[in-house]
Enzyme design. Sequence first.
Site, PDB file in Angstrom:
ATOM      1  N   GLU A 127       0.857  -1.188   0.000  1.00 27.38           N
ATOM      2  CA  GLU A 127       0.000   0.000   0.000  1.00 27.38           C
ATOM      3  C   GLU A 127       0.899   1.247   0.000  1.00 27.38           C
ATOM      4  O   GLU A 127       1.837   1.312   0.782  1.00 27.38           O
ATOM      5  CB  GLU A 127      -0.893   0.035   1.240  1.00 27.38           C
ATOM      6  CG  GLU A 127      -1.887   1.181   1.164  1.00 27.38           C
ATOM      7  CD  GLU A 127      -2.882   1.230   2.330  1.00 27.38           C
ATOM      8  OE1 GLU A 127      -2.795   0.397   3.239  1.00 27.38           O
ATOM      9  OE2 GLU A 127      -3.718   2.129   2.291  1.00 27.38           O
ATOM     10  N   GLY A 268       3.138   2.265  10.604  1.00 24.14           N
ATOM     11  CA  GLY A 268       2.945   1.543  11.855  1.00 24.14           C
ATOM     12  C   GLY A 268       2.767   0.065  11.603  1.00 24.14           C
ATOM     13  O   GLY A 268       3.436  -0.772  12.195  1.00 24.14           O
ATOM     14  N   ASN A 272      -2.476  -6.415   5.381  1.00 25.72           N
ATOM     15  CA  ASN A 272      -2.535  -7.411   4.317  1.00 25.72           C
ATOM     16  C   ASN A 272      -3.419  -8.594   4.732  1.00 25.72           C
ATOM     17  O   ASN A 272      -3.343  -9.057   5.862  1.00 25.72           O
ATOM     18  CB  ASN A 272      -1.138  -7.954   4.030  1.00 25.72           C
ATOM     19  CG  ASN A 272      -0.108  -6.863   4.002  1.00 25.72           C
ATOM     20  OD1 ASN A 272      -0.145  -6.003   3.147  1.00 25.72           O
ATOM     21  ND2 ASN A 272       0.797  -6.878   4.980  1.00 25.72           N
ATOM     22  N   HIS A 304      -6.540  -2.191  15.238  1.00 24.10           N
ATOM     23  CA  HIS A 304      -6.785  -1.437  14.003  1.00 24.10           C
ATOM     24  C   HIS A 304      -6.573  -2.322  12.773  1.00 24.10           C
ATOM     25  O   HIS A 304      -7.444  -2.412  11.908  1.00 24.10           O
ATOM     26  CB  HIS A 304      -5.859  -0.222  13.965  1.00 24.10           C
ATOM     27  CG  HIS A 304      -5.972   0.599  12.724  1.00 24.10           C
ATOM     28  ND1 HIS A 304      -6.776   1.716  12.639  1.00 24.10           N
ATOM     29  CD2 HIS A 304      -5.391   0.471  11.502  1.00 24.10           C
ATOM     30  CE1 HIS A 304      -6.686   2.227  11.425  1.00 24.10           C
ATOM     31  NE2 HIS A 304      -5.844   1.498  10.708  1.00 24.10           N
ATOM     32  N   GLU A 305      -5.427  -2.971  12.710  1.00 22.34           N
ATOM     33  CA  GLU A 305      -5.134  -3.780  11.518  1.00 22.34           C
ATOM     34  C   GLU A 305      -6.092  -4.964  11.430  1.00 22.34           C
ATOM     35  O   GLU A 305      -6.540  -5.329  10.346  1.00 22.34           O
ATOM     36  CB  GLU A 305      -3.677  -4.262  11.524  1.00 22.34           C
ATOM     37  CG  GLU A 305      -2.637  -3.153  11.678  1.00 22.34           C
ATOM     38  CD  GLU A 305      -2.767  -2.000  10.692  1.00 22.34           C
ATOM     39  OE1 GLU A 305      -3.267  -2.214   9.573  1.00 22.34           O
ATOM     40  OE2 GLU A 305      -2.374  -0.859  11.058  1.00 22.34           O
ATOM     41  N   HIS A 308      -9.449  -3.917  10.053  1.00 25.83           N
ATOM     42  CA  HIS A 308      -9.430  -3.707   8.602  1.00 25.83           C
ATOM     43  C   HIS A 308      -9.923  -4.937   7.837  1.00 25.83           C
ATOM     44  O   HIS A 308     -10.316  -4.822   6.683  1.00 25.83           O
ATOM     45  CB  HIS A 308      -8.006  -3.398   8.132  1.00 25.83           C
ATOM     46  CG  HIS A 308      -7.672  -1.935   8.071  1.00 25.83           C
ATOM     47  ND1 HIS A 308      -8.509  -0.991   7.515  1.00 25.83           N
ATOM     48  CD2 HIS A 308      -6.557  -1.260   8.460  1.00 25.83           C
ATOM     49  CE1 HIS A 308      -7.912   0.206   7.586  1.00 25.83           C
ATOM     50  NE2 HIS A 308      -6.744   0.071   8.165  1.00 25.83           N
TER      51      HIS A 308
HETATM   52 ZN   LIG Z   1      -5.332   1.539   8.700  1.00 29.38          ZN
END
Ligand SMILES: [Zn+2]
Length: 898
Positions: A127, A268, A272, A304-305, A308
């Site tokens: 990204e 951070g 994926n 957070h990840e 996603h």
């Molecule tokens: Zn994010």
Amino acid sequence: MRTDTQQIVRLEDYRPSDFLIDRVELDVGLHPTATRVVATLTMRPNPEGRPDAPLVLDGDELNLKALALNGRSLSAEEFEASPQSLTIAQAPRQPFTLTIETEINPTANTKLMGLYRSGGNYCTQCEAEGFRRITYFLDRPDVMAVYTTRIEADREDAPVLLGNGNPVAGGVVDGSDRHYAVWHDPHPKPSYLFALVGGRLGRVSKTFTTMSGRAVDLAIYVEPGKESRADYALDALERSMRWDERVFGREYDLDVFNIVAVSDFNMGAMENKGLNIFNDKYVLASPETATDMDYAHIEAIIAHEYFHNWTGNRVTCRDWFQLCLKEGLTVFRDQEFSSDERSRPVHRIAEVKTLRARQFLEDASPLAHPVRPTQYREINNFYTATVYEKGAEIVRMLRTIIGEADFRRGMDLYFERCDGTAATVEDFLSAFAEVTGRDLSHFARWYEQSGTPRVTVKGHHDPDAKTFRLDFTQSTPPTPGQPEKGAMAIPVALGLVAQDGSDQDGSDQDDSAQDRSWANAACERLDSRGVFLFDKPQDSITFTGVTSRPVPSLLRGFSAPVKLSLDLPNEELLALLRHDTDAFNRWQAAQTVAMRLLVGLAKGVDAADQDIGALSGALCSFMGRDALADPAFAALVVTLPSEADVAQEIGQDVDPDAIHRARSQMRQRIGRSCAQPLQRFYDALSDSGPYSPDAASAGRRSLRNACLDLLAAADAGTGEALAVRQLESASNMTDRLASLSVLTTLPGAVREEAIARFGDRYRNEPLVLDKWFTLQAAIPEDGTLERVTGLMQHPAFSISNPNRVRALIGSFAMLNQVQFNRADGAGYRFLASIVLRVDELNPQLAARLLTAFSTWRMMESARRAQAEQALRSIAQKPNLSRDVGDIVSRSLEEGGAK
Ligand SMILES: [Zn+2]
């Protein structure tokens, strides 16, 4: 400067891809300098694309080795290839297979985009546009494909091979030292979510059972020997998964979920699919090496990840203009998770402090842009506080306006309708419009209009009519490309508080009465949750049944990302600190008073002696009464606004030296007049028992360390003695670092020895040395620039490692207001020279450092001239990266981009 040749990408120019890719089969032969990538793409023309369009694939520094269409090698006349693109003019009008072989050099990849090496391991970052550095591709988020990845590597060199999705095969390559693994991801995804890892890694794992009873293997991979430092992250992952099931009804969808920690990383962490890659600073933690803040960040970023997986991966973005769709929403989700896991008001205050320090600053700078930008030169420069933090505030406001139940229904509809698609902000809002029947088109302006709205409120009490009227006006200052602004839809959560906290009829003299006192006060403009939707340039609301003049408590919980100006005298604000039921506004009241005094002192207009006395008196009595009820909250209340906050409040002709003096003076005054309670709490909260990173324990440490800081400000001798003793006896990094931080404010031999001993003790701990670099870079003294340049020679420092560069140079530029903004311009020239050096290695990192100049226009004229000169010295260099070229040109533009 090459800005005139930089292509501008515009939202209005969006059109669907001319071709689609349904399946991707990758065969990656890992090699340190010559990795072979064979990509077999199953493609077809897009019915929504242009019928005669050529096939143009994106590349970036690629080296094409072979190309075949439907199995037939193409001759040189049939295609055109450069490192940046691959074009087939006469592409088939039927489904076809394209086989592309490229060779890449991961060791030479210092940009840390695409496939690169970190600590001897192979890893990827795709990204926003890194996949095109691995193979030629339609590298845009609305091209979604099912990926199968075969990874082959030397068995010794890379015993662990990881990809997206589920592992489906693996083994030894016959007759060689190599082995392979095959990973298949059944969920169609955009290329930016691709990842692979190969290396020598330690592992911690556990099994998670989802709400429908499926078993998922969770694993975190780290540098061998550091496995135990991943335990907290693994626990946070499990809690995140449970929370997303409970609060949003979202279940995980693969058999495995892997996280890999790497030490060279631009961001951070990266979400994926099924294979998150993390900056190791957001995974590794032990009481000896990590602070309470580190633990909190790990928890938040792991969450957070993971979140996603639904907001970003299952529903992705149609194009990069919609970045806030995944980021703002996911930040909101991780903030809610942290608030549920910790103290909600304390977390809200921390969020708002970050929002103001970073996003309000950005909004007031030449880099201001809407949450959904309409154009960009370099998308990497739009991973900003505006997209993330203000993006999250928009989602929060939406929930405030429509209520929790409808918010959840809208989210469910959004997931149901957009699952497996690349969506837009309009798709998101339409789900909420549909479940509520509300027209959200005015609210949508939050995505389009940049700048921080200013809301001014005036209160009028009529004792005869027993009414209290609040007159609201709003305006938003011009920002680059947006000279004229419309009114925003601003949810203002509010209440009325009695001056003395007593009940209206005088029957309840208890301090805790608070706004029960206004039980008879009514205002038909408020909804059932006490929210007034202020969506015009001006508006008024009137409460009836108000017998005595109240203190309005506005923007409770910081219900909208605006600057509020309310002309209340200090003593009424201090009444809010004492009586408001809304914890956020209690904190805000003390901050507002402190800010007024700091601005006055810095401008030299007002000695404000009595007022400072009143504030410290209020803080002392607050401490005595309330500190132990919520120590983390108390620590926030007694911490003054930062120098950067004061600079932002002043806004123009800023003199950082005057601000520094003002803040030091106030800290000293408050420290002296509150010395007794501060010392009492410092002693009472002393370190006892084994370390635990939980919020309550962390809160006690934060209050104790806030007390230490003020005691040291009051009296250097006392402070030094306490800090030295704490540094020697501390059982954990939080207390040790806090005491060292206090010592760095006290020049002399004791400080220098403490710094040297700390550096020696942790010489083999890069993440701790980062803290050590940061503390020294932030010392607000004349010798700091020399100290920083000296530390660049330290064996642990590396200009190619983003964490080291951010810790030392980033901290100097972002945290050290007085020394970065030195009147002689040396701080600016230093940063400019580093930016140019870093730009040759890692443009993304260089561009991030450069954003420290975003405050240059608010400085007084001599500093402004110095900063401009430094910026121009960057701008005139040939061959700037697009990342740096974009930031420097926007920083210098008068009135902003058109
Ligand atoms: Zn994010």
